[in-house]
Design a protein around this motif. Structure first.
Motif, PDB file in Angstrom:
ATOM      1  N   THR A 241     -10.674  39.352  39.898  1.00 36.43           N
ATOM      2  CA  THR A 241     -10.453  40.054  38.639  1.00 36.43           C
ATOM      3  C   THR A 241     -11.430  41.216  38.562  1.00 36.43           C
ATOM      4  O   THR A 241     -12.638  41.000  38.567  1.00 36.43           O
ATOM      5  N   VAL A 242     -10.922  42.433  38.473  1.00 31.44           N
ATOM      6  CA  VAL A 242     -11.832  43.571  38.355  1.00 31.44           C
ATOM      7  C   VAL A 242     -12.009  44.003  36.906  1.00 31.44           C
ATOM      8  O   VAL A 242     -13.015  44.626  36.557  1.00 31.44           O
ATOM      9  N   GLU A 243     -11.038  43.653  36.054  1.00 28.04           N
ATOM     10  CA  GLU A 243     -11.170  43.999  34.643  1.00 28.04           C
ATOM     11  C   GLU A 243     -10.248  43.137  33.802  1.00 28.04           C
ATOM     12  O   GLU A 243      -9.157  42.768  34.239  1.00 28.04           O
ATOM     13  N   VAL A 244     -10.702  42.789  32.601  1.00 27.22           N
ATOM     14  CA  VAL A 244      -9.852  42.202  31.562  1.00 27.22           C
ATOM     15  C   VAL A 244     -10.061  43.052  30.318  1.00 27.22           C
ATOM     16  O   VAL A 244     -11.192  43.178  29.839  1.00 27.22           O
ATOM     17  N   ALA A 245      -8.982  43.657  29.821  1.00 29.50           N
ATOM     18  CA  ALA A 245      -9.100  44.612  28.724  1.00 29.50           C
ATOM     19  C   ALA A 245      -8.049  44.356  27.659  1.00 29.50           C
ATOM     20  O   ALA A 245      -6.935  43.911  27.968  1.00 29.50           O
ATOM     21  N   PRO A 246      -8.373  44.642  26.401  1.00 31.02           N
ATOM     22  CA  PRO A 246      -7.351  44.577  25.351  1.00 31.02           C
ATOM     23  C   PRO A 246      -6.232  45.578  25.627  1.00 31.02           C
ATOM     24  O   PRO A 246      -6.473  46.646  26.202  1.00 31.02           O
TER      25      PRO A 246
ATOM     26  N   VAL B 272     -15.589  43.541  33.161  1.00 27.44           N
ATOM     27  CA  VAL B 272     -15.428  44.479  34.264  1.00 27.44           C
ATOM     28  C   VAL B 272     -16.393  44.118  35.389  1.00 27.44           C
ATOM     29  O   VAL B 272     -17.486  43.605  35.150  1.00 27.44           O
ATOM     30  N   ARG B 273     -15.966  44.388  36.632  1.00 27.12           N
ATOM     31  CA  ARG B 273     -16.826  44.266  37.813  1.00 27.12           C
ATOM     32  C   ARG B 273     -17.041  45.668  38.385  1.00 27.12           C
ATOM     33  O   ARG B 273     -16.301  46.087  39.279  1.00 27.12           O
ATOM     34  N   CYS B 274     -17.985  46.394  37.877  1.00 27.05           N
ATOM     35  CA  CYS B 274     -18.299  47.732  38.380  1.00 27.05           C
ATOM     36  C   CYS B 274     -19.654  48.152  37.852  1.00 27.05           C
ATOM     37  O   CYS B 274     -19.889  48.091  36.634  1.00 27.05           O
TER      38      CYS B 274
END
Length: 317
Positions: A233-238, A311-313
């Motif tokens: 998972t690189v991002e979870v966003a609304p 986020v993974r960054c």
């Protein structure tokens, strides 16, 4: 590392923490090696929520569904933790819940029993209503004619078979529904009906995971979008963050994916998603990222909470 939880009013129905999935493979000379296809994957999903999981082919979306249900092949090794209503999902628990409290709308129509008429198959999933009535009502909703209930799977078109699979999950009364690419092969009216139904299931209290390549469809019904890349998972966003030029998104891949859509800038993403056998040692997106620095190639970034999203960054702000 524990997965990072976003603040929610209700406890998660499903919690996936640092999930890794590897497969034993044999190379020349019968040398054995482990091929890791999912690594450090984290998601959660709550009652009343639609979580859409998006990403290109090979990003681990369907494998996640199979790991949750405990239907991975025998050469798979699973590490990390999967919890359902706060309880660890052991193989025994997965078997008890599968098809009962956890329902799958699978990607392949081969999940239908080839020796059973489809109407009867759908009725076996009904728990708290009249099976025949429930089956006929859901078939009518998805534009399946009355005579379809007496057909065998081989007599169905691809789109009809997918509507039968969706019908099975809808009548099950499951508390967690995993829909793995549920709409390919359907006509436009049936697609709209299916996604509305998933939204209604969530509004009635179920947790729905929608696995899809189609961001546009996901945006119509989802509350959050989980973006997968190369098995994590690189991002979870609304959902509200998917707008404009992607300025509100956090990860470079999410932004690039958004801007690659025809209705946006239609800018292709350079390069290719790496194969599981050739993953970078650092950030998995680093070879394709315009923001990459020397530090990005050394260590995979940890998950962080930024602006009510994960986020993974190291560059995300």
């Amino acid at each position: 590392m524990k997965s990072i939880k976003l603040s929610k009013k209700t406890e998660a129905v499903l919690q996936v923490e640092e999930l890794s999935v590897s497969f034993v493979q044999y190379t020349k000379g019968l040398q054995q090696k482990n091929l890791r296809v999912i690594s450090s994957l984290n998601i959660d999903i709550h009652p009343g929520e639609v979580l859409a999981v998006v990403g290109s082919s090979g990003s681990g979306k369907s494998l996640l569904a199979h790991a949750i249900l405990g239907i991975l092949p025998s050469n798979a090794t699973v590490e990390g933790k999967i919890s359902y209503k706060g309880e660890t999902l052991t193989p025994k628990k997965q078997q008890q819940l599968r098809g009962q409290e956890i329902a799958l709308v699978p990607q392949s129509v081969n999940y239908l029993d080839p020796l059973m008429r489809v109407g009867k198959q759908v009725r076996t999933s009904v728990k708290d209503a009249d099976p025949i009535k429930a089956q006929r009502e859901v078939f009518a909703r998805y534009h399946l004619k009355p005579e379809v209930e007496n057909l065998f799977p081989f007599q169905l078109s691809g789109g009809m078979a997918r509507r039968v699979l969706v019908s099975t999950a809808v009548v099950s009364g499951a508390e967690l529904i995993i829909a793995d690419e549920p709409t390919p092969g359907m006509d436009t009216a049936s697609v709209q009906e299916a996604i509305k139904c998933f939204r209604k299931l969530a509004d009635d209290g179920a947790a729905v995971m929608l696995i899809t390549h189609d961001i546009e469809t996901a945006l119509k019904i989802a509350d959050r979008i989980a973006v997968f890349y190369a098995g994590t998972t690189v991002e979870v966003a609304p959902v509200k963050d998917f707008k404009g030029k992607g300025e509100e998104l956090r990860h470079p891949y999410s932004k690039a994916l958004w801007r690659a859509l025809p209705q946006n800038d239609f800018i292709p993403i350079k390069g290719f998603q790496p194969l599981p056998s050739a993953l970078p040692s650092g950030c998995l997106f680093e070879p394709r990222c315009n923001l990459a620095t020397s530090h990005c190639s050394k260590v995979q970034p940890q998950a962080r909470i930024i602006r009510n999203g994960m986020v993974r960054c190291i560059h995300a702000t």
